[in-house]
Scaffold this motif. Sequence first.
Motif, PDB file in Angstrom:
ATOM      1  N   ARG A 210     -62.413  -8.384 -39.394  1.00 43.17           N
ATOM      2  CA  ARG A 210     -61.232  -8.744 -40.165  1.00 43.17           C
ATOM      3  C   ARG A 210     -61.665  -9.413 -41.467  1.00 43.17           C
ATOM      4  N   VAL A 420     -49.941 -10.560 -44.884  1.00 43.51           N
ATOM      5  CA  VAL A 420     -50.557  -9.361 -44.312  1.00 43.51           C
ATOM      6  C   VAL A 420     -50.451  -8.210 -45.310  1.00 43.51           C
ATOM      7  N   ASP A 425     -55.295  -1.888 -43.372  1.00 44.51           N
ATOM      8  CA  ASP A 425     -55.286  -2.664 -42.134  1.00 44.51           C
ATOM      9  C   ASP A 425     -56.495  -3.597 -42.083  1.00 44.51           C
ATOM     10  N   LEU A 428     -55.985  -9.779 -44.470  1.00 43.72           N
ATOM     11  CA  LEU A 428     -54.994 -10.832 -44.622  1.00 43.72           C
ATOM     12  C   LEU A 428     -55.145 -11.492 -45.984  1.00 43.72           C
ATOM     13  N   ALA A 457     -53.816 -17.456 -41.937  1.00 42.90           N
ATOM     14  CA  ALA A 457     -54.522 -16.180 -42.055  1.00 42.90           C
ATOM     15  C   ALA A 457     -55.809 -16.183 -41.243  1.00 42.90           C
ATOM     16  N   SER A 464     -56.238 -11.800 -33.653  1.00 42.15           N
ATOM     17  CA  SER A 464     -56.062 -10.345 -33.622  1.00 42.15           C
ATOM     18  C   SER A 464     -57.287  -9.645 -33.051  1.00 42.15           C
ATOM     19  N   PRO A 471     -53.724  -7.284 -37.432  1.00 37.60           N
ATOM     20  CA  PRO A 471     -52.881  -8.445 -37.772  1.00 37.60           C
ATOM     21  C   PRO A 471     -51.404  -8.108 -37.916  1.00 37.60           C
ATOM     22  N   HIS A 472     -51.087  -6.928 -38.450  1.00 35.98           N
ATOM     23  CA  HIS A 472     -49.679  -6.589 -38.647  1.00 35.98           C
ATOM     24  C   HIS A 472     -48.968  -6.261 -37.333  1.00 35.98           C
TER      25      HIS A 472
END
Length: 481
Positions: A210, A420, A425, A428, A457, A464, A471-472
């Motif tokens: 991420r 987000v 994807d 953040l 975030a 996540s 995250p979404h």
Amino acid sequence: MDRRVPSRRNFLQATAGGLVVSASLASADTQAAETAQATRVVNPLSGDVLQTQAELSADAQHLIEEQRSIPVVGKTDVLVCGGGPAGIAAALAAARAGATVQLIEVAGCLGGVWTAGLLTKILDAENKSGIMPELLNRFAAQGSSVAKQTDGTVYDPEIAKLVLEELCVEAGVKIRLHTRLVGAVTDSNRRVVAVLTESKSGREAWLAERFVDCSGDGDLAAHAGCRFELGVGQDCECQPMSMMALLTGIDADAVRPYIRETASSAKRLLLKLMEEHGMTPSYRAPTLRHLHSGVFSLMTNHEYGVSAFDANAISESTIRARREIHDLVNGLRRIGGVWKDIAVVATAEQIGIREGRRIRGRYQITANDLATGLKHEQSVCTAKFPIDVHALNAHGNKEINREFKKGGHQPYDIPYPALVAEDVDGLLLAGRCISGDFIAHSSYRVTGNSVPMGEAAGLAAAVSIQKQLMPHELKWSEIKS
């Protein structure tokens, strides 16, 4: 401005893993090789570098760089781009939630505008929970009597540097300073999988599960291909930049009426004093703060019409701003009396940038949200700072532009989906680059809001991964629990 126009973007398809790499990553080095010499291997001990082979175009306007292998130097669960207030909180939150974290910062210290920018005042911090009060407590405990009296909101930048480094080291965050992000890599599913950086160590690649863009200007998101907005109107007019400075040579008691924390009238008194002695500061609300002992901070500069993405323009404005600060301080010294020994201790390493890209998120905070006092079920914090659009130009010598305040303002929530990224994807956002319009940005951009955004975030990034979801795909209630 919609930046997602296919004709404006060219893409190179990498051979391994189906990665899509933005053409903006292929920036040429400064030398074109005339002969195919042997390429050295990067060696930080000997100083050897990875040499670039390139051809100069016939019109001498471009270098065509040959393909080269970029070393992968780090792989973590979470990578945070930018070590300012938002980035510090994101890194701490992710690390404390059990993730391995890499923090990348372009300056030689952590803190961003707090430290390299010499801000010295944290706005809209008093009503926050979590990491923000923790930082304020540390700034006050290790700071001066002024820091204690203001609960850490007026702080010493050197203390802040030390505190932020200590906290990140204690949390196990990996810190890389003096390193600039120059590219991002997405896979065939538009998921961010790597970033590229440049530093004394050369061009390097970093992998993560991420990513959190805390760059202020939305650099990571832009390189990843996210849409964004900039400024206001067709000309993308942005708020001015300002350079801060540290001063000495004056006695706090002797200049008490001019110190901002004394009363709101202090700015008007200082402006009147300057104008009566032939000085015309570009910022019409010059602000003097007492930090500790004989050290003060001064903000009395506006640089209008400077793009956050134009290195030449930023260089020129930096030189101009520093000259103005010295000229004004010299002017104060000529007044004599309590000002006779005033001197500049330091000007900021980085000029203060109020406005860069506003990245398209899965919720956009709007002026209407401020007017109605948005209450959102996925609120990560409440912002109370007013609409604060500094004058967009020098016409009329105004401090701020009040026409943007006509719609009204109430305390409002900052929703998690605004943090987000919508177009990719695994990415953040935190700090002033989150998703919002021009008016909303003028309120939420202050650093007391950046910290809880970063904390949210960073936590979302770690959770996540643990839940094996993007995250979404998570709601804030699932993350904070």
